[in-house]
Design an enzyme around this catalytic site. Structure first.
Site, mmCIF file in Angstrom:
data_model
loop_
_atom_site.group_PDB
_atom_site.id
_atom_site.type_symbol
_atom_site.label_atom_id
_atom_site.label_comp_id
_atom_site.label_asym_id
_atom_site.label_seq_id
_atom_site.Cartn_x
_atom_site.Cartn_y
_atom_site.Cartn_z
ATOM 1 N N CYS A 1 0.832 -1.197 0.000
ATOM 2 C CA CYS A 1 0.000 0.000 0.000
ATOM 3 C C CYS A 1 0.882 1.269 0.000
ATOM 4 O O CYS A 1 1.529 1.556 -0.987
ATOM 5 C CB CYS A 1 -0.973 -0.055 1.181
ATOM 6 S SG CYS A 1 -2.305 1.139 1.049
ATOM 7 N N HIS B 1 -3.586 -5.530 0.615
ATOM 8 C CA HIS B 1 -2.964 -5.982 1.864
ATOM 9 C C HIS B 1 -2.864 -7.520 1.908
ATOM 10 O O HIS B 1 -3.808 -8.182 2.305
ATOM 11 C CB HIS B 1 -3.775 -5.486 3.061
ATOM 12 C CG HIS B 1 -3.642 -4.015 3.264
ATOM 13 N ND1 HIS B 1 -2.611 -3.460 3.988
ATOM 14 C CD2 HIS B 1 -4.363 -2.979 2.802
ATOM 15 C CE1 HIS B 1 -2.715 -2.145 3.981
ATOM 16 N NE2 HIS B 1 -3.777 -1.827 3.266
ATOM 17 N N GLU C 1 -1.316 -9.245 3.959
ATOM 18 C CA GLU C 1 -1.148 -9.733 5.332
ATOM 19 C C GLU C 1 -2.462 -10.065 6.035
ATOM 20 O O GLU C 1 -2.466 -10.767 7.038
ATOM 21 C CB GLU C 1 -0.353 -8.699 6.156
ATOM 22 C CG GLU C 1 -1.070 -7.387 6.480
ATOM 23 C CD GLU C 1 -0.971 -6.320 5.383
ATOM 24 O OE1 GLU C 1 -0.845 -6.697 4.203
ATOM 25 O OE2 GLU C 1 -1.036 -5.120 5.696
ATOM 26 N N GLN D 1 -13.848 -14.663 21.489
ATOM 27 C CA GLN D 1 -14.065 -13.965 22.758
ATOM 28 C C GLN D 1 -15.555 -13.648 22.871
ATOM 29 O O GLN D 1 -16.183 -13.262 21.887
ATOM 30 C CB GLN D 1 -13.245 -12.680 22.784
ATOM 31 C CG GLN D 1 -13.057 -12.088 24.161
ATOM 32 C CD GLN D 1 -12.078 -10.913 24.167
ATOM 33 O OE1 GLN D 1 -11.551 -10.523 23.121
ATOM 34 N NE2 GLN D 1 -11.842 -10.339 25.317
HETATM 35 P P1 XMP Z 1 -9.986 -4.128 21.250
HETATM 36 O O1 XMP Z 1 -11.076 -3.671 22.157
HETATM 37 O O2 XMP Z 1 -8.822 -3.189 21.236
HETATM 38 O O3 XMP Z 1 -9.495 -5.477 21.885
HETATM 39 O O4 XMP Z 1 -10.476 -4.440 19.870
HETATM 40 C C1 XMP Z 1 -8.623 -6.402 21.295
HETATM 41 C C2 XMP Z 1 -8.244 -7.427 22.352
HETATM 42 O O5 XMP Z 1 -7.484 -6.802 23.383
HETATM 43 C C3 XMP Z 1 -8.132 -6.945 24.642
HETATM 44 N N1 XMP Z 1 -7.964 -5.676 25.357
HETATM 45 C C4 XMP Z 1 -7.162 -5.490 26.411
HETATM 46 N N2 XMP Z 1 -6.374 -6.344 27.092
HETATM 47 N N3 XMP Z 1 -5.742 -4.609 28.560
HETATM 48 C C5 XMP Z 1 -5.669 -5.896 28.176
HETATM 49 O O6 XMP Z 1 -4.957 -6.676 28.807
HETATM 50 C C6 XMP Z 1 -6.505 -3.684 27.939
HETATM 51 O O7 XMP Z 1 -6.543 -2.529 28.322
HETATM 52 C C7 XMP Z 1 -7.257 -4.160 26.815
HETATM 53 N N4 XMP Z 1 -8.112 -3.563 25.944
HETATM 54 C C8 XMP Z 1 -8.535 -4.507 25.071
HETATM 55 C C9 XMP Z 1 -9.574 -7.253 24.318
HETATM 56 O O8 XMP Z 1 -10.219 -7.953 25.367
HETATM 57 C C10 XMP Z 1 -9.434 -8.053 23.051
HETATM 58 O O9 XMP Z 1 -9.129 -9.395 23.330
#
Ligand code: XMP
Length: 618
Positions: free
Chosen positions: A81, A167, A169, A543
């Site tokens: 890119c 992309h 990747e 998750q």
């Molecule tokens: P997001 O919300 O950024 O989350 O899309 C991606 C992954 O990261 C985890 N996550 C965290 N883990 N401290 C952590 O240890 C944090 O502050 C935090 N914020 C997001 C989230 O659960 C998901 O698996």
């Protein structure tokens, strides 16, 4: 044997760490540098990948400075890119905006004579995301793929320099992995000699070298990352010198702290300290940038909540260290931070231009300062999530921990959407929303709510409004509600998340109420989360959790169920109900919440992908 390695030059794209992970999956070591790295620093690398990024090579202010000598090193280069545009411009071509802007998945035709596409199909589905494009090809370069007016792949086979506009990747580029392999194994000629066993040994050696006979603290949360961290320390050092501290901040999931401590004892940790610190976390204000912030129970801003919790974590660890007669300012401490976590918080060690989406709690300022003093031992610095799970298994950590779903450090605090009662939505936004709903809603209706959540849009953080949609209760058409979840954020600039109401067909006007963190709210969320995760934690979901919302049409609380299916947590989609997730199971959850929690009004399902939303709401 010399370890093979590839340098990734970061131009600020959010996918830089995905490139990193893909290279490492091929058993090749990678290191990320800012694009401004000097050619000298790249001696000894066998390949260079230039990432994508939000800049424009043709502008004076947004073009990133680079060392032109990196192209004289005779090391193969792949530009992605922005990286491709930089190559084209460097070698005398022209890049311009607006020839054609393309965002999203596209089908292109490639020339399989080009070494990058060797052995692949002529037709390729790829992810494209760019505003600028190559307007005039650099002399000496050939074209291996075009889409309409756009050069999609350019290359100079003799000099081994390749550029792709899409992309390779990301998973959305279906044969991207094979293209990356063609570059790494074929063009760079590497064999993949950076295997997991060696990497575990490297981690152990590094820990020994840094810590020696000193004492070390390790903070264990219960997730696989800190479990691996603790296990590596026990293996590398005298177990008498390893002090594991589990801090229960009152924001853990149901029964989690008990489980964590049992598991750690089984791993041979001799010194395990459990701190029950709920009171401290809930009631202590913290100084941030010279200002007193908090306590947690008064905050609504997600970044402030993270920073306050991160800071108190350290305060509690400090106290615990003192009670063990250790001087915290001189004692090593280990964390299970992973490579991508360091990249995502815009840590300058790893990525210089990436936009900060969320502060990771183990990367707040105080941690950075300790890191500068050389006191922080990041045992997992070299691994991505899937690799750390493999390491866990290789170290004999039990499967329930090795495959445990991630749980953020700030815990339930960022899943309880705090709100101070201010409605900043404008009349114009309400009107636009209603018009949009008429266009894209079909048989479904929707309301826009004055509460905001975090998203990631166009490589940047967004903090935008939530839309609740409804109309058919459990008799929804998944495809339709998922489409609405895509369209509302795409076609407005003030929405980044859409949730579908499962338990009602018609919904009176939804109100938002002030809500803050307190024990009662956290307990409520914890109990509901236990129901949601207890039933819905099934494959292929990466998750799943519950979010407590301060809104309702006939009550003050609602719940959102969040699921995500992803390989790397950088991009992902919600689990499709009826496909990934049996509808009956979701109905059971709804019934159970309704039966046990009369204070919950709406039960919603987050139908938004990442992007435009993030996994966590805050
Ligand atoms: P997001 O919300 O950024 O989350 O899309 C991606 C992954 O990261 C985890 N996550 C965290 N883990 N401290 C952590 O240890 C944090 O502050 C935090 N914020 C997001 C989230 O659960 C998901 O698996």
């Amino acid at each position: 044997m010399e370890i093979e390695k590839i340098a990734i030059l970061d131009c600020g794209g959010q996918y830089t760490k995905v490139i990193d992970r893909k290279v490492r999956e091929m058993n090749v070591k990678s290191e990320i540098f800012p694009i401004g790295v000097t050619a000298d620093q790249l001696q000894g690398f066998q390949g260079i990948i230039l990432s994508g990024g939000p800049g424009s090579v043709w502008t004076e202010d947004k073009a990133l400075p680079y060392d032109p000598a990196i192209f004289d090193l005779k090391i193969p280069v792949l530009g992605i890119c922005y990286g491709m545009q930089l190559i084209n411009q460097h070698f005398g071509g022209v890049v311009l905006p607006g020839v054609k802007t393309e965002y999203g998945e596209m089908v292109i035709k490639v020339d399989t004579e080009c070494p990058l596409f060797k052995g692949l199909d002529e037709t390729q589905r790829v992810l494209m995301s760019h505003g600028d494009s190559v307007a005039q090809l650099a002399p000496g370069f050939k074209v291996a793929a075009k889409s309409e007016a756009i050069y999609v792949t350019i290359y100079d086979e003799d000099r081994k320099i390749y550029g792709v506009q899409f992309h390779p990747e990301v998973d959305l580029t279906v044969q991207g992995k094979a293209m990356m392999a063609n570059f790494v194994y074929g063009i760079c000629g590497l064999s993949g000699n950076y295997v997991l066993e060696d990497r575990i040994q490297t981690a152990i050696d590094k820990i020994r070298e840094k810590v020696g006979d000193e004492k070390i603290l390790v903070l264990v949360s219960g997730g696989v990352d800190s479990a691996v961290s603790a296990a590596l320390l026990v293996k590398a050092l005298n177990p008498d010198n390893v002090y594991a501290i589990h801090i229960d901040h009152g924001l853990m999931r149901k029964n989690e702290s008990d489980l964590v401590c049992e598991n750690l004892r089984r791993q041979g940790l001799k010194n395990l300290i459990r701190e029950n610190a709920t009171e401290v976390f809930f009631n202590t204000p913290v100084e941030i940038d010279g200002k007193l912030v908090g306590p947690l129970t008064t905050l609504t801003d997600p970044e402030l909540k993270r920073n306050v919790i991160g800071d108190i974590f350290i305060q509690v660890v400090r106290k615990t260290a003192e009670s063990l007669n250790l001087d915290f300012d001189k004692t090593f401490w280990a964390q299970g931070t992973l490579r991508p976590d360091l990249i995502e918080s815009g840590n300058p060690d790893v990525s210089s231009y990436a936009h900060r989406i969320k502060t990771h709690h183990n990367d707040v300022d105080i941690v950075r300062r300790a890191r500068e003093k050389g006191l922080v031992v990041e045992t997992n610095w070299d691994w991505h999530k899937d690799e750390v799970r493999q390491v866990a298994r290789a170290l004999g950590i039990e499967e329930s921990v090795a495959s445990r779903q991630p749980f953020p450090g700030p815990g339930l605090a960022i899943r309880l959407i705090c709100y101070d009662g201010t409605n900043n939505l404008t009349q114009e936004q309400y009107v636009t929303f209603n018009q949009m709903m008429q266009q894209v809603g079909g048989e479904y209706q929707g309301q826009i709510l004055p509460i905001q959540s975090v998203g990631v849009q166009g490589d940047c953080r967004s903090y935008r409004y939530l839309s609740a949609i409804y109309g058919a209760g459990m008799n929804f058409d998944w495809e339709q509600i998922y489409q609405i979840g895509k369209q509302l954020p795409n076609e407005t600039n003030f929405i980044n998340r859409v949730a579908y109401v499962l338990n009602k067909t018609a919904v009176a006007p939804i109100q938002a109420y002030p809500m803050y963190i307190n024990m009662e709210n956290v307990d409520l969320l914890r109990e509901i989360d236990a129901i949601v995760t207890g039933k819905l934690n099934i494959k292929p979901i990466s998750q799943v959790f519950a979010v407590l919302l301060p809104v309702g049409a006939s009550g003050k609380f609602s719940v959102a169920i969040r699921t995500i299916i992803t390989n790397d947590f950088m991009t992902g989609r919600p689990a499709f109900i009826g496909e990934d997730l049996p509808k009956e199971l979701v109905m059971e959850v709804v019934r159970e919440i309704e039966a046990n929690f009369p204070q919950i009004d709406l039960i919603m399902y987050d139908v938004t992908g990442k992007p435009p939303a993030t996994v966590e709401w805050q």
